[in-house]
Write a protein that holds these residues in place. Structure first.
Motif, PDB file in Angstrom:
ATOM      1  N   LEU A 145      30.700  52.091  36.123  1.00 56.25           N
ATOM      2  CA  LEU A 145      31.718  51.420  37.080  1.00 56.25           C
ATOM      3  C   LEU A 145      31.112  49.840  37.168  1.00 56.25           C
ATOM      4  O   LEU A 145      30.130  49.628  37.638  1.00 56.25           O
ATOM      5  CB  LEU A 145      31.832  51.851  38.363  1.00 56.25           C
ATOM      6  N   ALA A 146      32.078  48.927  36.638  1.00 56.20           N
ATOM      7  CA  ALA A 146      31.693  47.377  36.885  1.00 56.20           C
ATOM      8  C   ALA A 146      32.909  46.940  37.968  1.00 56.20           C
ATOM      9  O   ALA A 146      34.032  46.968  37.908  1.00 56.20           O
ATOM     10  CB  ALA A 146      31.791  46.447  35.739  1.00 56.20           C
ATOM     11  N   ILE A 147      32.352  46.509  39.086  1.00 54.61           N
ATOM     12  CA  ILE A 147      33.435  46.110  40.181  1.00 54.61           C
ATOM     13  C   ILE A 147      33.274  44.591  40.837  1.00 54.61           C
ATOM     14  O   ILE A 147      32.012  44.215  41.019  1.00 54.61           O
ATOM     15  CB  ILE A 147      33.469  47.189  41.158  1.00 54.61           C
ATOM     16  N   ALA A 148      34.526  44.157  40.996  1.00 54.66           N
ATOM     17  CA  ALA A 148      34.152  42.589  41.592  1.00 54.66           C
ATOM     18  C   ALA A 148      35.234  42.594  42.747  1.00 54.66           C
ATOM     19  O   ALA A 148      36.422  43.123  42.645  1.00 54.66           O
ATOM     20  CB  ALA A 148      34.847  41.469  40.462  1.00 54.66           C
ATOM     21  N   SER A 149      34.763  42.032  44.049  1.00 53.08           N
ATOM     22  CA  SER A 149      35.628  42.273  45.014  1.00 53.08           C
ATOM     23  C   SER A 149      34.984  41.017  46.004  1.00 53.08           C
ATOM     24  O   SER A 149      33.722  41.269  46.335  1.00 53.08           O
ATOM     25  CB  SER A 149      35.897  43.553  45.628  1.00 53.08           C
ATOM     26  N   TYR A 150      35.777  40.223  46.804  1.00 51.76           N
ATOM     27  CA  TYR A 150      35.169  39.597  47.810  1.00 51.76           C
ATOM     28  C   TYR A 150      35.150  40.240  49.143  1.00 51.76           C
ATOM     29  O   TYR A 150      34.470  40.017  50.040  1.00 51.76           O
ATOM     30  CB  TYR A 150      35.909  38.267  47.995  1.00 51.76           C
ATOM     31  N   ARG A 151      36.190  41.072  49.261  1.00 50.70           N
ATOM     32  CA  ARG A 151      36.523  41.825  50.762  1.00 50.70           C
ATOM     33  C   ARG A 151      36.192  43.221  50.648  1.00 50.70           C
ATOM     34  O   ARG A 151      36.557  44.013  51.369  1.00 50.70           O
ATOM     35  CB  ARG A 151      37.630  41.500  51.201  1.00 50.70           C
ATOM     36  N   LEU A 152      35.056  43.750  49.985  1.00 50.22           N
ATOM     37  CA  LEU A 152      34.748  45.189  49.648  1.00 50.22           C
ATOM     38  C   LEU A 152      33.530  45.043  50.559  1.00 50.22           C
ATOM     39  O   LEU A 152      33.299  46.354  51.266  1.00 50.22           O
ATOM     40  CB  LEU A 152      34.252  45.499  48.235  1.00 50.22           C
TER      41      LEU A 152
END
Lengths: 132, 398
Positions: free
Chosen positions: B53-60
């Motif tokens: 899993l590769a994940i990008a998020s500002y509000r995680l």
């Protein structure tokens, strides 16, 4: 803690006295802005606050018609710009609303702001500075 | 000199956009889960097969990639959190492709997902430099910094507002074929120019609308995608560069010339062969800087280059064929995946009503993370057809 937050308070104290004080590297002389408590050029940890000459060149300017912070609401539109200081770094600063659009040479001063000190860029002549 | 290993043996499948909405009662994990489920169903795979899993998020935050393994009920052997904003999509594929090649994982989900900021979130803490040295100057956020870049660029190169507007108008046209796009009302140049001012450089339609949503793709070996008969894309060239040119007084360059040459050399392609471009469009001026940096025209010439071209998906220079963030909306870090996912759709024959004709190869460009007065992260990729979806014509790699 930001790398330069240790200097925010002395930066503001100097501004209250009308002085622009920035960290300067004791090893290579690089002036640090944004504020850092080490040298962004040679990575030396030996940086000291020094008074900086605020002369510089206005690179870009704009006016803000909206703000995310209600405290600025009554002052909109706000004029801001970026200035390359003769001392090296680029700063973002407030500009006077009546500053002519063709001004290039400016003098940057630190002044008390809403939360600590902020920088203002005034036309160089009005600030009593000589163009180089 | 660096010798970069190619990525051609890694397949990019199941391009997915999910959950676009102006607001949502759900948090980021709901968007991640929905995107993953949709991708697995599209590819005919089980969740238990997912090992990356590769994940990008500002509000995680305060959650992160590791939290997601528990939320999603997966036990990955490869996990990457990618705080690269507008460059996160291409960077996700770069990282995940290496994991697949190295055998660290066999099936990796690359997902960008976000929700709108909470009420009262002024963005003051985006970075320490911006908190201390940009926010106090009127709290204009990214609009303020990019306004300085845009004003400086327009003044130096004589670019009128209409030139930026032409790009926004074309992207709005493209968005009309994208049911995920949140801004689909017709817009012409008069609408663009009449919009209320946000800064002196930007009207409302120069600025992205923040929204909720997610984007994703799955990565696996080409051999596996072939054996499963899945439509897939491959990345034939790619570059990544951070904090490119500190000497630019105001940001002008996003790519050094040697990176641009390396990108096309890797793929054995030229800019003229790109059938479309998906360029990160937080503001129109940034699209122009990417086109210049990626070899389509000389520095300062992008407005004139585009003036002679049709940027609609059906035109001679298809640009941001999904409508881009300017018309889809900016779902935080998912905006950094928007162009990548659209490119995979286009080259695999899954772009539906907005399909670019003969879309066998195209360019994706990402840019992001304004830490102080410029964007720091850039990543670009040439995306090509591996296998097109059934019924859309077979177009193999040369």
């Amino acid at each position: 803690m930001a790398s330069g937050s240790v200097f925010l308070s002395p930066f503001a104290d100097a501004a209250a006295q009308g002085r622009l004080m920035l960290p300067v590297c004791a090893r290579c002389g690089t002036v640090q802005y944004p504020l850092r408590d080490f040298c962004g050029n040679c990575l030396s940890e030996d940086v000291q606050l020094q008074e900086i000459d605020g002369g510089g060149r206005l690179l870009a300017a704009t006016r803000l018609h909206r703000s995310a912070d209600a405290r600025f609401g009554a002052r909109l539109p706000l004029r801001i710009g970026s200035v390359r200081l003769d001392a090296g770094p680029t700063v973002i600063a407030f500009l006077p609303s009546d500053m002519p659009r063709d001004v290039s040479r400016v003098r940057v001063r630190a002044e008390p702001g809403l939360d600590g000190a902020v920088l203002w860029a005034h036309p160089a002549a009005a600030a009593g500075a000589e163009a180089p | 000199m660096k010798v970069v290993r190619p990525w051609r043996d890694v397949a990019i499948v199941a391009p997915t956009s999910f959950g676009y909405a102006k607001t949502s009662a759900h948090g980021v994990p709901w968007f991640v889960a929905g995107t993953l489920r949709h991708m697995l169903e599209t590819a005919g795979l089980e969740k238990k097969e997912l090992d990356g899993l590769a994940i990008a998020s500002y509000r995680l935050a305060p959650d992160h990639g590791a939290s997601m393994s528990e939320h999603l009920g997966i036990s990955p052997t490869f996990l990457a959190d990618l705080p690269y904003g507008g460059a996160s999509g291409v960077i996700a594929v770069r990282r995940a492709a290496r994991a697949v090649q190295a055998g660290d994982a066999e099936l990796v989900a690359c997902i960008g997902a976000d929700v709108v900021p909470a009420p009262g979130d002024t963005g003051v803490n985006f970075s320490t430099f911006s908190r201390d040295h940009v926010y106090p100057y009127g709290a204009g956020g990214p609009n303020a910094v990019f306004s300085l870049i845009s004003e400086s660029y327009a003044a130096q190169h004589g670019v009128p507002r209409e030139a930026f507007g032409a790009l926004c108008v074309a992207q709005r046209f493209n968005a009309r074929g994208n049911h995920h796009a949140l801004l689909r009302d017709p817009m012409d140049i008069a609408d663009y120019l009449a919009a209320r001012p946000i800064t002196d450089a930007f009207g409302l339609y120069d600025c992205v609308m923040r929204c909720c949503g997610a984007e994703g793709v799955l990565l696996m070996s080409v051999a596996r995608a072939e054996s499963m008969g899945l439509p897939y894309a491959v990345m034939t060239g790619s570059i990544e560069r951070h904090h490119v040119n500190p000497a630019d007084p105001v940001q002008r360059s996003i790519w050094p010339a040697e990176d641009c040459r390396a990108l096309y050399a890797m793929a054995g392609r030229s800019p003229a062969q790109m059938r479309f471009v998906q360029a990160y469009d937080d503001y129109p001026v940034i699209v122009l800087l990417q086109l210049e940096g990626l070899g389509f025209c000389a520095a300062g010439e992008a407005a004139r280059f585009l003036a002679g071209r049709d940027m609609r998906f059906c035109g001679d220079f298809p640009l941001n064929t999904s409508g881009g963030m300017l018309s889809v909306g900016q779902a935080g870090a998912a905006g950094g995946f928007l162009g990548l996912v659209e490119a995979v759709r286009q080259v695999t024959g899954q772009a539906g009503a907005r399909a670019v004709r003969d879309a066998g190869v195209g360019l994706v460009s990402g840019y992001g993370t304004v830490n102080y007065d410029r964007g720091l992260c850039a990543a670009a990729a040439i995306i090509e057809t591996g296998r097109r979806a059934a019924g859309t014509g077979v177009q193999a790699l040369p």
